[in-house]
Design a protein around this motif. Sequence first.
Motif, PDB file in Angstrom:
ATOM      1  N   PHE A  38     -23.150 -99.064  -9.232  1.00 32.00           N
ATOM      2  CA  PHE A  38     -22.828 -97.988  -8.301  1.00 32.00           C
ATOM      3  C   PHE A  38     -24.077 -97.465  -7.631  1.00 32.00           C
ATOM      4  O   PHE A  38     -25.191 -97.719  -8.061  1.00 32.00           O
ATOM      5  CB  PHE A  38     -22.036 -96.857  -8.977  1.00 32.00           C
ATOM      6  N   ARG A  39     -23.846 -96.734  -6.547  1.00 33.85           N
ATOM      7  CA  ARG A  39     -24.928 -96.084  -5.821  1.00 33.85           C
ATOM      8  C   ARG A  39     -24.931 -94.618  -6.227  1.00 33.85           C
ATOM      9  O   ARG A  39     -23.889 -93.982  -6.242  1.00 33.85           O
ATOM     10  CB  ARG A  39     -24.728 -96.214  -4.311  1.00 33.85           C
ATOM     11  N   LEU A  40     -26.104 -94.112  -6.530  1.00 31.69           N
ATOM     12  CA  LEU A  40     -26.281 -92.712  -6.901  1.00 31.69           C
ATOM     13  C   LEU A  40     -27.156 -92.064  -5.840  1.00 31.69           C
ATOM     14  O   LEU A  40     -28.251 -92.541  -5.558  1.00 31.69           O
ATOM     15  CB  LEU A  40     -26.948 -92.615  -8.279  1.00 31.69           C
ATOM     16  N   PHE A  41     -26.642 -90.991  -5.254  1.00 27.31           N
ATOM     17  CA  PHE A  41     -27.370 -90.297  -4.205  1.00 27.31           C
ATOM     18  C   PHE A  41     -28.061 -89.060  -4.769  1.00 27.31           C
ATOM     19  O   PHE A  41     -27.691 -88.553  -5.827  1.00 27.31           O
ATOM     20  CB  PHE A  41     -26.422 -89.945  -3.050  1.00 27.31           C
ATOM     21  N   ALA A  42     -29.068 -88.590  -4.070  1.00 26.94           N
ATOM     22  CA  ALA A  42     -29.882 -87.461  -4.544  1.00 26.94           C
ATOM     23  C   ALA A  42     -29.046 -86.223  -4.836  1.00 26.94           C
ATOM     24  O   ALA A  42     -29.383 -85.432  -5.706  1.00 26.94           O
ATOM     25  CB  ALA A  42     -30.987 -87.137  -3.540  1.00 26.94           C
ATOM     26  N   ASP A  43     -27.926 -86.055  -4.126  1.00 22.74           N
ATOM     27  CA  ASP A  43     -27.067 -84.885  -4.362  1.00 22.74           C
ATOM     28  C   ASP A  43     -26.137 -85.060  -5.563  1.00 22.74           C
ATOM     29  O   ASP A  43     -25.321 -84.201  -5.858  1.00 22.74           O
ATOM     30  CB  ASP A  43     -26.258 -84.547  -3.107  1.00 22.74           C
ATOM     31  N   GLY A  44     -26.246 -86.212  -6.269  1.00 23.73           N
ATOM     32  CA  GLY A  44     -25.447 -86.461  -7.461  1.00 23.73           C
ATOM     33  C   GLY A  44     -24.146 -87.190  -7.215  1.00 23.73           C
ATOM     34  O   GLY A  44     -23.436 -87.513  -8.158  1.00 23.73           O
ATOM     35  N   THR A  45     -23.817 -87.482  -5.964  1.00 27.80           N
ATOM     36  CA  THR A  45     -22.580 -88.205  -5.687  1.00 27.80           C
ATOM     37  C   THR A  45     -22.752 -89.689  -6.020  1.00 27.80           C
ATOM     38  O   THR A  45     -23.857 -90.232  -5.968  1.00 27.80           O
ATOM     39  CB  THR A  45     -22.118 -88.049  -4.223  1.00 27.80           C
ATOM     40  N   LEU A  46     -21.631 -90.302  -6.367  1.00 24.25           N
ATOM     41  CA  LEU A  46     -21.599 -91.713  -6.751  1.00 24.25           C
ATOM     42  C   LEU A  46     -20.701 -92.482  -5.797  1.00 24.25           C
ATOM     43  O   LEU A  46     -19.684 -91.969  -5.352  1.00 24.25           O
ATOM     44  CB  LEU A  46     -21.006 -91.880  -8.158  1.00 24.25           C
ATOM     45  N   GLU A  47     -21.053 -93.721  -5.544  1.00 23.82           N
ATOM     46  CA  GLU A  47     -20.179 -94.659  -4.835  1.00 23.82           C
ATOM     47  C   GLU A  47     -20.059 -95.887  -5.717  1.00 23.82           C
ATOM     48  O   GLU A  47     -21.022 -96.643  -5.878  1.00 23.82           O
ATOM     49  CB  GLU A  47     -20.759 -95.053  -3.480  1.00 23.82           C
ATOM     50  N   GLN A  48     -18.885 -96.055  -6.324  1.00 21.06           N
ATOM     51  CA  GLN A  48     -18.649 -97.205  -7.189  1.00 21.06           C
ATOM     52  C   GLN A  48     -18.565 -98.455  -6.320  1.00 21.06           C
ATOM     53  O   GLN A  48     -17.823 -98.483  -5.344  1.00 21.06           O
ATOM     54  CB  GLN A  48     -17.342 -97.032  -7.967  1.00 21.06           C
ATOM     55  N   GLU A  49     -19.316 -99.478  -6.692  1.00 20.82           N
ATOM     56  CA  GLU A  49     -19.327-100.724  -5.926  1.00 20.82           C
ATOM     57  C   GLU A  49     -18.634-101.861  -6.677  1.00 20.82           C
ATOM     58  O   GLU A  49     -18.001-102.712  -6.065  1.00 20.82           O
ATOM     59  CB  GLU A  49     -20.770-101.149  -5.634  1.00 20.82           C
ATOM     60  N   TYR A  50     -18.772-101.880  -8.009  1.00 25.65           N
ATOM     61  CA  TYR A  50     -18.272-103.023  -8.774  1.00 25.65           C
ATOM     62  C   TYR A  50     -17.995-102.615 -10.216  1.00 25.65           C
ATOM     63  O   TYR A  50     -18.761-101.863 -10.818  1.00 25.65           O
ATOM     64  CB  TYR A  50     -19.315-104.153  -8.758  1.00 25.65           C
ATOM     65  N   PHE A  51     -16.888-103.101 -10.746  1.00 19.25           N
ATOM     66  CA  PHE A  51     -16.565-103.051 -12.172  1.00 19.25           C
ATOM     67  C   PHE A  51     -16.088-104.448 -12.543  1.00 19.25           C
ATOM     68  O   PHE A  51     -15.279-105.028 -11.815  1.00 19.25           O
ATOM     69  CB  PHE A  51     -15.432-102.061 -12.475  1.00 19.25           C
ATOM     70  N   SER A  52     -16.542-104.978 -13.648  1.00 18.84           N
ATOM     71  CA  SER A  52     -16.046-106.286 -14.071  1.00 18.84           C
ATOM     72  C   SER A  52     -14.589-106.149 -14.522  1.00 18.84           C
ATOM     73  O   SER A  52     -14.107-105.048 -14.810  1.00 18.84           O
ATOM     74  CB  SER A  52     -16.919-106.867 -15.186  1.00 18.84           C
ATOM     75  N   ALA A  53     -13.897-107.276 -14.578  1.00 21.52           N
ATOM     76  CA  ALA A  53     -12.471-107.289 -14.916  1.00 21.52           C
ATOM     77  C   ALA A  53     -12.191-106.728 -16.304  1.00 21.52           C
ATOM     78  O   ALA A  53     -11.077-106.295 -16.580  1.00 21.52           O
ATOM     79  CB  ALA A  53     -11.917-108.704 -14.790  1.00 21.52           C
ATOM     80  N   THR A  54     -13.189-106.691 -17.171  1.00 26.49           N
ATOM     81  CA  THR A  54     -12.996-106.158 -18.521  1.00 26.49           C
ATOM     82  C   THR A  54     -12.829-104.641 -18.530  1.00 26.49           C
ATOM     83  O   THR A  54     -12.588-104.058 -19.580  1.00 26.49           O
ATOM     84  CB  THR A  54     -14.179-106.556 -19.425  1.00 26.49           C
ATOM     85  N   SER A  55     -12.916-104.004 -17.363  1.00 25.24           N
ATOM     86  CA  SER A  55     -12.767-102.548 -17.305  1.00 25.24           C
ATOM     87  C   SER A  55     -11.407-102.101 -17.820  1.00 25.24           C
ATOM     88  O   SER A  55     -11.295-101.029 -18.412  1.00 25.24           O
ATOM     89  CB  SER A  55     -13.001-102.034 -15.890  1.00 25.24           C
TER      90      SER A  55
END
Length: 158
Positions: A38-55
């Motif tokens: 995931f991407r983590l921004f300075a303001d603490g927000t997250l952008e999930q990019e990938y989870f493996s199928a085992t999630s």
Amino acid sequence: MPCAYPEAGDRNLENALVSCQNQLEDLLNNSIAVISYFRLFADGTLEQEYFSATSETVFGYTQEELIADKYLWFSKILPEDREKIILPTLKQLLSESKMAIEYRFCDRDENIHWISSTFTSRRSETSDCWIVTSYSMDISKQKQTEVSLQSNEALLSA
């Protein structure tokens, strides 16, 4: 069979790339852990990019669900753990630290799982964020064993 790296002019380059991608997907999707990115921004927000199928096995949600709802993973962490563990961890990841934590996660059936996650981060100047990779496992059985051992020790000492 390891990935082969043909010369740039080789007409089999595309086939080799597809083969390597398939091997990587197979490895990620057949692990006992969830690999996420995931991407983590300075303001603490997250952008999930990938989870493996085992999630789905570890978190109880599919990779598609976790990516589609950028708040799902965070919202399913118990509030106490979110405040005391996750938020401080996210702040430390801004300094490109490697972190190992344990927290409680509530699946869609409201079952609580203990999760062990290791995070690594690196700064991406082009995206103006930190790229975070995590490796997460369900450690609920180990936690249950710990509680049983502590209970038995308490009985023995009494």
